[in-house]
Write an enzyme that holds these catalytic residues in place. Structure first.
Site, PDB file in Angstrom:
ATOM      1  N   ARG A   1       0.831  -1.209   0.000  1.00 15.99           N
ATOM      2  CA  ARG A   1       0.000   0.000   0.000  1.00 15.99           C
ATOM      3  C   ARG A   1       0.866   1.259   0.000  1.00 15.99           C
ATOM      4  O   ARG A   1       0.546   2.243  -0.668  1.00 15.99           O
ATOM      5  CB  ARG A   1      -0.911  -0.002   1.231  1.00 15.99           C
ATOM      6  CG  ARG A   1      -1.868   1.188   1.318  1.00 15.99           C
ATOM      7  CD  ARG A   1      -2.829   1.001   2.479  1.00 15.99           C
ATOM      8  NE  ARG A   1      -3.843   2.042   2.525  1.00 15.99           N
ATOM      9  CZ  ARG A   1      -3.790   3.122   3.309  1.00 15.99           C
ATOM     10  NH1 ARG A   1      -2.740   3.295   4.116  1.00 15.99           N
ATOM     11  NH2 ARG A   1      -4.757   4.013   3.301  1.00 15.99           N
TER      12      ARG A   1
ATOM     13  N   HIS B   1       0.562   4.266  -2.649  1.00 13.44           N
ATOM     14  CA  HIS B   1       0.267   5.640  -2.245  1.00 13.44           C
ATOM     15  C   HIS B   1       1.414   6.591  -2.591  1.00 13.44           C
ATOM     16  O   HIS B   1       1.188   7.803  -2.713  1.00 13.44           O
ATOM     17  CB  HIS B   1      -0.063   5.690  -0.757  1.00 13.44           C
ATOM     18  CG  HIS B   1      -1.477   5.290  -0.460  1.00 13.44           C
ATOM     19  ND1 HIS B   1      -2.264   5.947   0.459  1.00 13.44           N
ATOM     20  CD2 HIS B   1      -2.247   4.309  -0.986  1.00 13.44           C
ATOM     21  CE1 HIS B   1      -3.459   5.384   0.488  1.00 13.44           C
ATOM     22  NE2 HIS B   1      -3.462   4.371  -0.380  1.00 13.44           N
TER      23      HIS B   1
ATOM     24  N   ASN C   1      -3.921   8.899   4.220  1.00 15.88           N
ATOM     25  CA  ASN C   1      -2.737   8.300   4.840  1.00 15.88           C
ATOM     26  C   ASN C   1      -2.704   8.436   6.352  1.00 15.88           C
ATOM     27  O   ASN C   1      -2.104   7.590   7.039  1.00 15.88           O
ATOM     28  CB  ASN C   1      -1.470   8.952   4.277  1.00 15.88           C
ATOM     29  CG  ASN C   1      -1.226   8.619   2.822  1.00 15.88           C
ATOM     30  OD1 ASN C   1      -1.514   7.513   2.377  1.00 15.88           O
ATOM     31  ND2 ASN C   1      -0.700   9.579   2.069  1.00 15.88           N
TER      32      ASN C   1
END
Length: 321
Positions: free
Chosen positions: A61, A65, A95
């Protein structure tokens, strides 16, 4: 070893042979300047995932991101508490309190710096870490194209405008991924990384209460650790895949078929829209999913890399030199 894992090994061999690289990136970029870089990163990542299986999902992830904001330049790793005057990506809505694994990337960076100071970028370490994390939990491997350099900027505003949100409808997701050069099949394959990891109650509360597009039994199970009142238990965690949360497989897609996608942005992939057939294909053909996931990760890793004389090589991933 299962036939599924045997196939992952075959995918790695095929993708390794596919060495045609972006004009600016090369799978052999560090062969002469730091020949032990990849093995050093792999050892560090394997140790981290061995300590905590969830870390595999977090590293995949984190790479995703990073690449969706300013390209794959390690901008997400910059800690804005030590890098004024900009406001960094770590505090962006998508985030904040959820992106994790920064210390694992830093540990891999330190290990590489010991053998090759100032040579390997944090952006490349993060890209390799995502690949090694997948392999560490039984997922596919692939050849990572290397040669990225690190940015000296980060932007919370860009992160909040570019990163998908857990409430996004299908059309928004398709547009978002399309803006990055990723098609619908890439999008569904990359979403399959949600076969791993966990989500916070605040991200799925709206789906498990008062929503008729979710399996009733699944919703009831998830409510046990996620109270309906906003602010109550917001950080409580639930696995994105209730059945095999620590193994890379295609069960995520079976969940969608059964209306057991935890996030709204998961379930829209199988909700009568244009991606239903892709989800069904991945349910029927786990090997296709594995191959497509590896290919999509390579494609994602090529998003707007900072290369050549641009950018920097950070000595510490969380701060500018």
């Amino acid at each position: 070893m299962s036939s599924f894992n045997h196939y992952f090994a075959a995918i790695f061999i095929v993708l390794t042979l596919n060495v045609a690289c972006d004009a600016q990136l090369s799978s052999t970029f560090y062969d002469s300047t730091c020949p032990n870089a990849l093995s050093t990163i792999r050892t560090s990542i394997r140790q981290a995932v061995s300590r905590e299986r969830r870390m595999a999902a977090s590293l995949i992830r984190l790479h995703f991101h990073d690449c969706f904001v300013q390209g794959c330049d390690a901008s997400i790793l910059l800690d804005d508490t030590v890098n004024p005057p900009f406001t960094g990506e770590q505090t962006a809505l998508q985030n904040n309190n959820s992106a994790r694994g920064f210390e694992v990337v830093e540990a891999a960076k330190r290990a590489v710096e010991e053998i090759c100071p100032g040579v390997v970028s944090c952006a490349d370490i993060l890209a390799v870490a995502a690949r090694d994390a997948s392999a560490a939990v039984g997922g596919p491997s692939w050849t990572v194209r290397l040669g990225r350099r690190d940015s000296d900027t980060a932007s919370r505003d860009l992160a909040e405008s570019n990163l998908p949100r857990f409430t996004d409808p299908l059309a928004t997701l398709i547009s978002n991924f399309g803006d990055k050069g990723l098609n619908q099949r890439d999008m569904v394959a990359l979403s399959g990384s949600h076969t791993l990891g966990q989500a916070r109650c605040v991200t799925f509360r709206g789906r498990i209460y008062g929503n008729d597009s979710i399996d009733a039994g699944f919703a009831s199970t998830r409510r046990r650790q996620c109270p309906q009142t906003n602010g109550d238990g917001d950080g409580n965690l639930a696995p994105l895949d209730l059945v095999t949360p620590n193994s890379f497989d295609n069960n995520y897609f079976r969940n969608l078929q059964q209306r057991r996608g935890l996030l709204a942005s998961d379930q829209v992939l199988f909700s009568g829209g244009s991606t239903d057939s892709i989800v069904q294909d991945y349910i029927n053909n786990p090997r296709t999913f594995a191959s497509d996931f590896a290919a999509a990760m390579i494609k994602m890793g090529d998003i707007s890399p900072t290369t050549g004389g641009n950018g920097i090589i950070r000595r510490v991933c969380g701060s500018i030199n």
